[in-house]
Design an enzyme around this catalytic site. Structure first.
Site, PDB file in Angstrom:
ATOM      1  CB  SER A 189      39.453 -26.704  51.150  1.00 37.87           C
ATOM      2  OG  SER A 189      39.104 -26.770  49.813  1.00 37.87           O
ATOM      3  CG  ASP A 343      34.678 -20.775  48.988  1.00 39.20           C
ATOM      4  OD1 ASP A 343      34.821 -21.320  47.885  1.00 39.20           O
ATOM      5  OD2 ASP A 343      34.908 -21.341  50.084  1.00 39.20           O
ATOM      6  CG  HIS A 373      38.160 -22.116  48.293  1.00 37.34           C
ATOM      7  ND1 HIS A 373      37.210 -22.727  49.067  1.00 37.34           N
ATOM      8  CD2 HIS A 373      39.129 -23.032  48.098  1.00 37.34           C
ATOM      9  CE1 HIS A 373      37.572 -23.969  49.294  1.00 37.34           C
ATOM     10  NE2 HIS A 373      38.742 -24.183  48.727  1.00 37.34           N
TER      11      HIS A 373
END
Ligand SMILES: *[C@@H]1O[C@H](CO)[C@@H](O)[C@H](O)[C@H]1NC(C)=O
Ligand SMILES: *[C@@H]1O[C@H](CO)[C@@H](O)[C@H](O)[C@H]1NC(C)=O
Ligand SMILES: *[C@@H]1O[C@H](CO)[C@@H](O)[C@H](O)[C@H]1NC(C)=O
Length: 398
Positions: A189, A343, A373
């Site tokens: 991320s 996501d 996500h």
């Protein structure tokens, strides 16, 4: 009596409406996910309420509570785990205990958390680093970096870069018994955003002789120009990371001034003098058909150059590594990209895959059809699978 029942019903229905999150049909463990999302949503809303009341920035409150999820550096039967500093940046180091005749592989890991939360000590990240070090018999460095809202870009980038350069020095590699030819940089991320950015920078840094062999990017955030990608449209209200939160998180990376967030939320923040950068995030040419289908590419509306002059960070390749040109991408190391279908950041990763391949970089792309996500942890089955695929790839390619 009747009124009480009615009230009870209304409260119950409102509660169910608030907690219910529509999920795609292929979702695994939907009730677990929905209850996690209900907790996240409730926590976030309470923190936003506290922010509205002027108590504190919601990210500061969030970090106070999350600090309880940190674990001390604990060695186990396979690994010696210690907290130390690299160039004054706190890092956690995992070194296999067993003596090795040869030098070991080294992984430099950068945790996620929207640049505003998380740490190497966070139990999910600590777990992942242990798994990685143990399964690969590798030395893992898990770095920290300064966080939003106390610090904005480029503090995060600089901390990670300084920490990485420290690790890549001959003395440090020798101290940990790491093979300079088998080093990987990885992150998830926001950590994958930082990984992408520091690896790009490293390739052109004359002062650093040791380069990395591979990079592994898990659900990376890579661009700030277009918040109307198909994945932003499709997943605007899905669990974990919705569009509102992502735009807030991106804008906070650069400033706490909410005017940038406002412009980003309507996708009118790119100044006309940066129009040439749009080719690098042009999803109508960079996304394969299956991700594009059913969507129509809208011409962007340009925003004020005053805003861009005030916060130039959002146009900086160190914040938005997808803005690098093809020449800059061409000498990057072998790359692993993992994206999840549900996501909001999916298309950032998919477009980077296309751009790297166009530039001649070997890429493995794993796409998780029922993934959301930010679950690189074994709390959910899909997270455990993601973790496994990532470690397997490192095992075979590093
Ligand atoms: C985006 O790609 C499409 C299709 O290749 C092309 O027609 C369009 O001009 C491109 N737009 C930009 C801003 O590069
Ligand atoms: C790519 O970017 C680099 C660094 O900004 C610049 O020096 C180079 O001229 C650019 N190359 C092309 C083909 O635009
Ligand atoms: C950490 O790893 C252990 C062993 O693999 C597992 O039992 C535990 O649930 C994990 N904790 C988290 C928070 O993922």
């Amino acid at each position: 009596m009747g009124r009480k029942v009615l009230l009870f019903l209304i409260v119950g229905l409102l509660g169910a409406w608030y907690l219910y999150t529509p999920l795609p049909a292929n979702t695994e463990q939907p009730w677990t996910l929905m209850s996690m999302e209900a907790c996240l949503k409730t926590g976030l809303n309470l923190m936003l309420l506290a922010e509205q009341l002027g108590i504190s920035h919601f990210m500061t409150i969030n970090n106070f509570f999350l600090s309880f999820l940190e674990t001390p550096p604990t060695s186990d039967e396979y690994l010696t785990v210690v907290d130390t500093t690299f160039h004054n940046i706190p890092v956690r180091v995992y070194v296999p205990k067993q003596k090795s005749k040869t030098l070991r592989r080294g992984i430099f890991f950068i945790h996620g958390g929207g640049w505003f939360f998380g740490s190497a000590a966070f139990s999910d990240f600590d777990n992942l680093s242990r798994q990685t070090a143990h399964r690969l018999d590798a030395v893992v460095i898990s770095t920290n970096y300064r966080l939003v809202p106390q610090h904005h870009f480029p503090a995060q980038f600089e901390d990670v870069y300084n920490s990485l350069r420290w690790f890549l020095s001959q003395d440090v590699l020798q101290e940990y018994g790491v093979d300079p030819k088998r080093i990987g940089v990885s992150g998830d991320s926001a950590g994958a955003n930082l990984a992408t950015a520091v690896v790009q920078q490293l390739q052109h840094d004359q002062d650093v002789k040791v380069k990395v062999k591979v990079q592994a990017l898990i659900v990376p955030a890579l661009q700030t120009l277009d918040f109307d990608l198909p994945s932003y449209r499709e997943n605007a209200h899905y669990p974990v990371l919705n569009r509102w939160l992502m735009v807030r998180v991106w804008s906070e990376y650069f400033t706490t001034d909410r005017s940038l967030e406002k412009a980003m939320s309507i996708n009118q923040h790119v100044p006309v003098h940066s129009a040439h950068l749009l080719q690098f995030v042009n999803w109508s040419s960079l996304l394969p058909e299956r991700f594009r289908k059913g969507h129509i590419h809208k011409k962007p509306t340009f925003g004020s150059s005053a805003l861009a002059n005030k916060y130039p960070g959002f146009l900086d390749v160190r914040a938005a590594p997808l803005l690098a040109n093809d020449t800059q991408l061409s000498d990057l190391p072998q790359t692993y990209v993992l994206t999840c279908q549900h996501d909001i950041l999916r298309d950032d990763g998919v477009m980077y895959v296309t751009r790297l391949r166009n530039a001649g970089v070997p890429v493995t792309h794993d796409h998780i059809e029922n993934g959301f996500h930010g679950f690189i942890s074994d709390r959910l089955k899909v997270g455990a699978r993601i973790q496994n695929q990532y470690i397997n790839w490192l095992s075979e390619n590093l």
